[in-house]
Design a protein around this motif. Structure first.
Motif, PDB file in Angstrom:
ATOM      1  N   LYS A 116      -3.381  -5.995  -6.197  1.00 45.56           N
ATOM      2  CA  LYS A 116      -3.020  -5.483  -4.886  1.00 45.56           C
ATOM      3  C   LYS A 116      -4.334  -5.705  -4.050  1.00 45.56           C
ATOM      4  O   LYS A 116      -5.160  -5.235  -4.088  1.00 45.56           O
ATOM      5  N   SER A 117      -4.024  -6.458  -2.773  1.00 41.77           N
ATOM      6  CA  SER A 117      -5.246  -6.565  -1.645  1.00 41.77           C
ATOM      7  C   SER A 117      -4.657  -6.892  -0.616  1.00 41.77           C
ATOM      8  O   SER A 117      -3.677  -7.600  -0.388  1.00 41.77           O
ATOM      9  N   VAL A 118      -5.158  -6.708   0.382  1.00 43.75           N
ATOM     10  CA  VAL A 118      -4.960  -6.923   1.974  1.00 43.75           C
ATOM     11  C   VAL A 118      -6.183  -7.994   2.221  1.00 43.75           C
ATOM     12  O   VAL A 118      -6.365  -8.169   3.642  1.00 43.75           O
ATOM     13  N   THR A 119      -7.222  -7.832   1.827  1.00 42.65           N
ATOM     14  CA  THR A 119      -8.435  -8.571   1.938  1.00 42.65           C
ATOM     15  C   THR A 119      -8.251 -10.192   1.583  1.00 42.65           C
ATOM     16  O   THR A 119      -8.322 -10.535   0.338  1.00 42.65           O
ATOM     17  N   TYR A 144       0.954  -1.158  -0.022  1.00 48.35           N
ATOM     18  CA  TYR A 144       0.039   0.040  -0.025  1.00 48.35           C
ATOM     19  C   TYR A 144       0.704   1.327   0.037  1.00 48.35           C
ATOM     20  O   TYR A 144       1.374   1.395   0.922  1.00 48.35           O
ATOM     21  N   ALA A 146     -13.669  -8.861 -11.220  1.00 52.50           N
ATOM     22  CA  ALA A 146     -12.312  -8.797 -11.024  1.00 52.50           C
ATOM     23  C   ALA A 146     -11.265  -9.957 -11.584  1.00 52.50           C
ATOM     24  O   ALA A 146     -10.353  -9.885 -12.208  1.00 52.50           O
ATOM     25  N   GLU A 189      -9.649 -14.664  -4.401  1.00 55.58           N
ATOM     26  CA  GLU A 189     -10.317 -14.472  -5.527  1.00 55.58           C
ATOM     27  C   GLU A 189      -9.479 -14.077  -6.947  1.00 55.58           C
ATOM     28  O   GLU A 189      -9.608 -14.513  -8.108  1.00 55.58           O
ATOM     29  N   ASN A 190      -8.686 -13.185  -6.669  1.00 55.90           N
ATOM     30  CA  ASN A 190      -7.808 -12.793  -7.512  1.00 55.90           C
ATOM     31  C   ASN A 190      -6.643 -13.427  -8.293  1.00 55.90           C
ATOM     32  O   ASN A 190      -6.321 -13.607  -9.244  1.00 55.90           O
ATOM     33  N   ARG A 211     -10.358 -11.510  -1.150  1.00 56.21           N
ATOM     34  CA  ARG A 211     -10.120 -11.012  -2.591  1.00 56.21           C
ATOM     35  C   ARG A 211      -8.858 -11.520  -3.067  1.00 56.21           C
ATOM     36  O   ARG A 211      -8.472 -11.699  -4.245  1.00 56.21           O
ATOM     37  N   LEU A 254      -6.450  -3.509 -11.869  1.00 54.97           N
ATOM     38  CA  LEU A 254      -7.947  -3.236 -11.592  1.00 54.97           C
ATOM     39  C   LEU A 254      -8.482  -1.883 -11.566  1.00 54.97           C
ATOM     40  O   LEU A 254      -9.593  -1.595 -11.938  1.00 54.97           O
ATOM     41  N   GLY A 255      -7.552  -0.946 -11.840  1.00 51.17           N
ATOM     42  CA  GLY A 255      -7.695   0.476 -12.382  1.00 51.17           C
ATOM     43  C   GLY A 255      -7.055   1.322 -11.651  1.00 51.17           C
ATOM     44  O   GLY A 255      -7.166   2.624 -12.082  1.00 51.17           O
ATOM     45  N   GLY A 256      -6.464   1.114 -10.739  1.00 50.77           N
ATOM     46  CA  GLY A 256      -5.597   2.102  -9.836  1.00 50.77           C
ATOM     47  C   GLY A 256      -6.380   2.839  -8.926  1.00 50.77           C
ATOM     48  O   GLY A 256      -7.584   2.822  -8.947  1.00 50.77           O
ATOM     49  N   SER A 313      -1.303  -1.638 -10.919  1.00 50.40           N
ATOM     50  CA  SER A 313      -3.015  -1.104 -10.622  1.00 50.40           C
ATOM     51  C   SER A 313      -3.681  -1.883 -11.790  1.00 50.40           C
ATOM     52  O   SER A 313      -4.392  -1.103 -12.521  1.00 50.40           O
TER      53      SER A 313
HETATM   54  P1  A2P Z   1      -8.344  -4.083  -0.487  1.00 47.82           P
HETATM   55  O1  A2P Z   1      -6.741  -4.134  -0.399  1.00 47.82           O
HETATM   56  O2  A2P Z   1      -9.000  -3.319   0.516  1.00 47.82           O
HETATM   57  O3  A2P Z   1      -8.855  -5.551  -0.717  1.00 47.82           O
HETATM   58  P2  A2P Z   1      -5.094  -2.000  -7.992  1.00 47.82           P
HETATM   59  O4  A2P Z   1      -4.302  -3.216  -7.842  1.00 47.82           O
HETATM   60  O5  A2P Z   1      -5.825  -1.943  -9.306  1.00 47.82           O
HETATM   61  O6  A2P Z   1      -4.517  -0.572  -7.626  1.00 47.82           O
HETATM   62  O7  A2P Z   1      -6.070  -2.069  -6.975  1.00 47.82           O
HETATM   63  C1  A2P Z   1      -6.121  -2.104  -5.679  1.00 47.82           C
HETATM   64  C2  A2P Z   1      -7.334  -2.013  -4.989  1.00 47.82           C
HETATM   65  O8  A2P Z   1      -8.613  -2.704  -5.267  1.00 47.82           O
HETATM   66  C3  A2P Z   1      -7.333  -2.107  -3.429  1.00 47.82           C
HETATM   67  O9  A2P Z   1      -8.108  -0.874  -2.935  1.00 47.82           O
HETATM   68  C4  A2P Z   1      -8.031  -3.355  -3.125  1.00 47.82           C
HETATM   69  O10 A2P Z   1      -8.676  -3.288  -1.946  1.00 47.82           O
HETATM   70  C5  A2P Z   1      -8.806  -3.448  -4.271  1.00 47.82           C
HETATM   71  N1  A2P Z   1      -9.117  -4.849  -4.864  1.00 47.82           N
HETATM   72  C6  A2P Z   1      -8.391  -5.921  -4.881  1.00 47.82           C
HETATM   73  N2  A2P Z   1      -8.786  -6.889  -5.331  1.00 47.82           N
HETATM   74  C7  A2P Z   1     -10.217  -6.513  -5.550  1.00 47.82           C
HETATM   75  C8  A2P Z   1     -11.412  -7.460  -5.766  1.00 47.82           C
HETATM   76  N3  A2P Z   1     -11.303  -8.676  -6.143  1.00 47.82           N
HETATM   77  N4  A2P Z   1     -12.673  -6.910  -5.759  1.00 47.82           N
HETATM   78  C9  A2P Z   1     -12.523  -5.543  -5.534  1.00 47.82           C
HETATM   79  N5  A2P Z   1     -11.725  -4.867  -4.890  1.00 47.82           N
HETATM   80  C10 A2P Z   1     -10.404  -5.311  -5.102  1.00 47.82           C
END
Ligand code: A2P
Length: 289
Positions: free
Chosen positions: A238-241, A7, A221, A247-248, A244, A194-196, A192
């Motif tokens: 990127k995710s800390v959930t 992050y 996603a 899922e990714n 997700r 997923l959209g940044g 980024s």
């Molecule tokens: P979070 O870390 O709270 O799960 P990018 O990689 O395009 O910059 O996107 C990163 C953002 O997308 C983070 O805020 C993350 O949130 C969120 N994100 C990651 N994976 C998913 C998903 N499968 N569905 C929805 N949001 C996601």
């Protein structure tokens, strides 16, 4: 698909700060452990994220063998001086990237024109790190075609960059860079994906994405990440959930017609970059031009 656990908000990168808004202590380590447990083997980190130790500790504590995990890190702008390039806390990295094509001065001030115009002295130190076994692969990040060509055609280059890690998503799909890199045998990594900044919700709610998701019974996603893989890139969501993160990693092959439909939609509008720190760094030029 790799886990970009890191992050570092767009705004803090823009301001060149090193310490605010990245994931809290413990959060990154936990994300790494979750990722390894669900099957990720590639972790994308950077010096400027200030959490390499936490990431390293999480890998160690997870009990996975170092050689089974791919660790990437990136050289920060204020370390381009050849005297500063080789500073590593691990025995080795799988991939080390020049984070930005912009060299700052050693005191952090912006910018070092000489090392920005000709990054070869920095690159040569990266090559030396390969020779010493400190890093297995070297590459760059945020380089445009012009900057990459210049580096590639340097008369003394011995190791061409393996990777260029760039912003790549529905709103900034960069088909030209992708084709050029393929021709030159450089693998593109998508950050980024997923959209940044601020664009993730918008991307995942696109009608074309939702339609494909419904048709294939996968999530929006997963549609986007599968599209990136099918374009031939390494994807760094990127995710800390935990849900997700899991899922990714579930990538499918989109049927050709659906892939083409999404590709056409992505390249069919004016490209929009979410991250460009040129202005906030006070550069007298746009680093992507
Ligand atoms: P979070 O870390 O709270 O799960 P990018 O990689 O395009 O910059 O996107 C990163 C953002 O997308 C983070 O805020 C993350 O949130 C969120 N994100 C990651 N994976 C998913 C998903 N499968 N569905 C929805 N949001 C996601």
């Amino acid at each position: 698909v790799a886990l970009a656990i890191i992050y570092f908000t767009t705004n803090s990168v823009r301001r060149g700060l090193h310490h605010d808004h990245h994931a809290g202590r413990g959060e990154v380590g936990q994300a790494v452990k979750t990722a390894l447990d669900v099957g990720y083997r590639h972790i994308d980190d950077a010096r400027v994220y200030r959490n390499e130790e936490e990431v390293g500790a999480a890998v160690f504590e997870s009990g996975y063998k170092r050689e089974d995990v791919w660790l990437t890190s990136k050289l920060w702008n204020d370390h381009h001086d050849p005297r500063d390039v080789e500073t590593l806390n691990t025995t080795y990295l799988d991939l080390f990237l020049i984070h930005w094509p912009i060299a700052f001065n050693r005191d952090g001030s912006v910018y070092n024109k000489e090392l920005t115009d000709d990054p070869f002295p920095t690159w040569q130190k990266m090559e030396e790190m390969v020779a010493k076994g400190k890093v297995r692969n070297i590459g760059v990040s945020n380089f445009n075609i012009w900057r990459l060509s210049k580096l590639l055609s340097h008369p003394n280059i011995t190791i061409p960059p393996a990777i260029n890690q760039v912003e790549l998503n529905f709103y900034n799909p960069q088909p030209g860079l992708l084709a050029w890199a393929k021709e030159h045998n450089i693998l593109i990594e998508a950050y980024s994906p997923l959209g940044g900044d601020g664009q993730v919700g918008r991307t995942l709610n696109l009608p074309v994405v939702k339609e494909i998701a419904a048709e294939l019974d996968i999530t929006p996603a997963q549609v986007i990440i599968s599209w990136h893989v099918q374009r031939g890139t390494v994807v760094l969501p990127k995710s800390v959930t935990p849900a997700r993160i899991e899922e990714n990693l579930q990538v499918t092959r989109l049927p050709d017609a659906l892939f083409e439909k999404l590709e056409a939609a992505a390249v069919g509008h004016k490209p929009q970059r979410t991250l460009n720190p040129s202005e906030s760094w006070g550069l007298p030029f746009d680093l992507f031009e």
